[in-house]
Design an enzyme around this catalytic site. Sequence first.
Site, PDB file in Angstrom:
ATOM      1  N   HIS A 239       0.840  -1.194   0.000  1.00 27.58           N
ATOM      2  CA  HIS A 239       0.000   0.000   0.000  1.00 27.58           C
ATOM      3  C   HIS A 239       0.878   1.247   0.000  1.00 27.58           C
ATOM      4  CE1 HIS A 239       0.919   0.947   4.169  1.00 27.58           C
ATOM      5  NE2 HIS A 239       0.575  -0.283   4.519  1.00 27.58           N
ATOM      6  N   ASP A 367      -4.273 -19.592  11.801  1.00 27.04           N
ATOM      7  CA  ASP A 367      -3.196 -20.224  12.556  1.00 27.04           C
ATOM      8  C   ASP A 367      -3.337 -19.909  14.045  1.00 27.04           C
ATOM      9  OD1 ASP A 367      -0.360 -20.515  13.695  1.00 27.04           O
ATOM     10  OD2 ASP A 367      -0.147 -21.333  11.688  1.00 27.04           O
ATOM     11  N   SER A 382       2.128  -5.366   7.042  1.00 27.77           N
ATOM     12  CA  SER A 382       1.795  -5.047   5.655  1.00 27.77           C
ATOM     13  C   SER A 382       2.936  -5.437   4.739  1.00 27.77           C
ATOM     14  CB  SER A 382       1.499  -3.551   5.503  1.00 27.77           C
ATOM     15  OG  SER A 382       2.638  -2.797   5.829  1.00 27.77           O
TER      16      SER A 382
END
Length: 455
Positions: A239, A367, A382
């Site tokens: 991003h 998980d 990220s």
Amino acid sequence: MHGEKKSVRFHVLIMLFIAWAVVLGLQFKPLNCFSTLLNVQLGDPLLPPNLLPPLLQNNLSISVAEQKVSASPHRIPLASQAGPATLELKLFGFIPLPRLVLNVVPPVYVVPGGHSIGVMVQHRGIIVVGIAPIFDSAGRKESPARLAGIGPGDVILQINGQKLDNSRQMQQLIARSGRQRLFFTVLQQGKMKKIGVQPLYCPQSKSYRIGLYVRDGASGVGTLSFYHPASGTYGALGHIIADQETGIQIMPERGSIFEARVVNINIGRSGQPGEKVGRFIPNGAIAGNITSNTNLGIFGRLEKPVFNPYFASPIPVAMSYQVKKGPAEMYTVLSGQQIRRFRVEVVDVLPPFMQKQGKGMIIRVTDPELLATAGGIIQGMSGSPIVQQGKLIGVVTHVFLNKPEQGYAALAEWMVEKAGLWPNGVTETADRAAPAALFVCKNMLMMEKYNYIFY
């Protein structure tokens, strides 16, 4: 009697036509939401399986304008050469549909990331992030810059024609000017302006000031997404890097990435995002520059190769149509510099028009260890790569604020294209052919509205 039969046949035809129009409108809607260019990998069918609903997919006749190749339903030609390919489509063999322009690309192989990185980027110009009133000798609050028309969100590029490299230089120029009027070159709402400002003496700081808070860059911790050994190119974050106060996109004048060490995890909870606490390692194994800051992350070149212990060799990047709902693995660092593998699930693959927002799919962390340690997706994660069936399918970009176990991911195909990793001329050539396609996203698919934050 004969007239009644003709009337019945006429009404039957009308009803069939209406039914056809309704079905076609419903079934064709997903195809309308493709951009004018659909990327297809060499060797794959020119119209990938499951791209369209079965009613359309199984009843299309396809011809390839550039190759003079035709195919009947159930016999879709393969992409045999790189470059643009224009598909002429006919439903049931005789109903013409709009043309579709494809971009046939070769496979790209990359090393998945997962490495924790520190990011430092210098903005092109100085960003105004707030007003800092000055108390004059009479106790009055004033901001000469605000009075002159400079405010938050503006970018100061020059003072008296001199380019600004950093905020310290700007401070020194103002301090040396005294009461002399200064002329600022400012980027304001996309337009260049020259604005005169007369500094005011501040008794508290014993210097001349103009009454602004400014910032000249950004820094933080994120995750490396992939490394392309053939070119030395990397992609990270997934991003854009924007100024926290104003939301302005950082335009890199200079930028670097470094290896980082995760020293602590603040667990994420509903309404309260978690984060990785990291420290930069300036002389570590990872070092590179930042050449671009985009809606799909940052890109640049690494000084030396990087490795992921889970992959002995580079793996292929998946095309968007190859991504499936179901199990996948995410790679990231939770402690120190050790890359770990965690289980996630691809919940949904989103329409291509979401590319501008960097959202290609919705993922959910499954998980147990990652949920217990971090609560799900947290700040600093990220860019963490997601692999499915031996292919890089995407990278983590956002977290749902009220559901930290879920988030968005950008498709790896988009990042590879943004990084320029397809041979020169493939994308550019297809772009010039794009007007031939008539597919326009008129029917935007509505999504559930989640609160999310950028990571």
